[in-house]
Design an enzyme around this catalytic site. Structure first.
Site, PDB file in Angstrom:
ATOM      1  N   GLU A  97       0.857  -1.236   0.186  1.00  0.00           N
ATOM      2  CA  GLU A  97       0.007   0.097  -0.110  1.00  0.00           C
ATOM      3  C   GLU A  97       0.914   1.176  -0.070  1.00  0.00           C
ATOM      4  OE1 GLU A  97       0.787   1.614   2.723  1.00  0.00           O
ATOM      5  OE2 GLU A  97       1.859  -0.074   3.625  1.00  0.00           O
ATOM      6  N   GLU A 119       4.669  -0.174   1.660  1.00  0.00           N
ATOM      7  CA  GLU A 119       4.616  -0.482   0.331  1.00  0.00           C
ATOM      8  C   GLU A 119       4.563  -1.939  -0.176  1.00  0.00           C
ATOM      9  OE1 GLU A 119       8.082   1.023  -1.738  1.00  0.00           O
ATOM     10  OE2 GLU A 119       7.689   3.162  -0.884  1.00  0.00           O
TER      11      GLU A 119
END
Length: 360
Positions: free
Chosen positions: A175, A318
């Site tokens: 994310e 991430e």
């Protein structure tokens, strides 16, 4: 809601028979019993996921990363502007950010999804599933409607199933979203009953003197919205984020399709906590990649009863932890498939003869 209900109803326990067969296979491989530790556990778990003790070498892998912005940013919980979300997400598809570099190094594909970033212009290579341009300010009311919470989860399910149709056998989640440690900490606070000040952390570089303010904002959001901790969708709607909902959907969608999910760090722990409230069996399909450096990480993992593979003092997010853990999973599978067997090698005959002589 129909897709979410259908998916949740189709999540079943891991196949114990396949797990037992995989464990028996390990016991026949030439090494002292259980001396490869977690590597053995990973492959046995995967056998239970797939419903077969036959696991292909180097299965096709991807990381699905969701991007979303947050209305709570207006409360001063991050030192960076929200423009960073979009600017950095471009690097997910051009290979220049942390997770993209690690993924490329390890032959892992990136699937980037705009589920709620600010800005209407599309990014080449990014799947556009934008619900709207960021959540509302959860310190003033719900972050999103219940309908949008369900929609976020169902987008995650849809993207996961697209990847499964494309042949991916292991899927990671990641994310990006400036301020997303704030809703993640709120979710953990609601689920654990701990005060935000006990678990709040710097996120992406928040000055230490601002931590109390961040905790106060989270506490205010919880008090205003009063989410029911037993209702994962309500918690997501009131104090969550679109990208968190997307990751919840990937977890549920993969579990229903018997595909393992490698979770990342703190933000993905929040997604796992919500998935657990929706269907606890979904946790059986998760492989925790690493121990996040965020303060609340251990508490979240304790609630989830998970022991991560790596402890690298990382807190990038991430999907970077998932990208690092996947080569270890590949190694576990390769050893499982390619080590010699006691039952087929002279050393096995020798050991059986030796144990007979010793009266074992």
């Amino acid at each position: 809601m129909n897709l979410l209900v259908s998916i949740s109803r189709n999540i079943y326990p891991l196949d114990k028979r396949s797990i037992d067969k995989a464990r028996a296979r390990w016991n026949d491989l030439i090494h002292p019993p259980q001396s490869l530790g977690r590597l053995e556990d990973i492959t046995c778990m995967m056998a239970g996921v797939y419903g077969s003790d036959e696991i292909e070498d180097r299965p096709k892998k991807c990381i699905i990363a969701f991007a979303g912005d947050h209305g709570v940013h207006a409360e001063g919980v991050s030192p960076y502007p929200q423009d960073i979300t979009r600017l950095q997400f471009e690097n997910f598809v051009n290979g220049k950010c942390g997770v993209a570099s690690l993924a490329k190094c390890n032959n892992i594909d990136m699937v980037a999804v705009d589920i709620g970033m600010k800005g209407r212009e599309s990014i080449v290579g990014v799947l556009n599933y934008k619900i709207r341009e960021g959540t509302d300010n959860m310190a003033q009311g719900p972050a999103m409607s219940m309908d949008d919470a369900v929609k976020a989860i169902e987008i995650g399910i849809e993207v996961a199933e697209r990847c499964i149709v494309d042949g991916y056998k292991i899927i990671g989640i990641g994310e990006i979203g400036v301020s997303n440690t704030t809703p993640s900490t709120a979710i953990l606070s609601v689920m654990s009953g701990r005060d935000p000040i006990d678990i709040v952390d710097f996120g992406a570089g928040l000055p230490s003197q601002e931590l109390k303010h961040k905790a106060d904002v989270i506490r205010k959001a919880i008090e205003i919205n009063n989410p029911n901790p037993t209702d994962g969708i309500e918690v997501l709607a009131k104090v969550g984020g679109f990208e968190i909902g997307g990751m919840v959907g990937v977890i549920l969608g993969c579990a229903a399709n018997r595909i393992p999910v490698v979770i990342d760090g703190f933000i993905s722990y929040a997604a796992a906590l919500i998935a657990n409230r929706i269907n606890p069996k979904s946790l059986d399909y998760l492989i925790p990649s690493h121990l996040s450096g965020q303060k609340g990480a251990r508490l979240a993992l304790d609630i989830l009863k998970m022991n991560p593979i790596l402890d690298m003092n990382m807190c990038l997010g991430e999907g970077s932890g998932a990208a690092l853990a996947m080569p270890i999973i590949d190694s576990a599978i390769y050893a499982y498939n390619n080590m010699a067997r006691f039952s087929q090698e002279p050393i096995g005959d020798f050991l059986r003869s030796y144990e007979a002589d010793q009266g074992k």
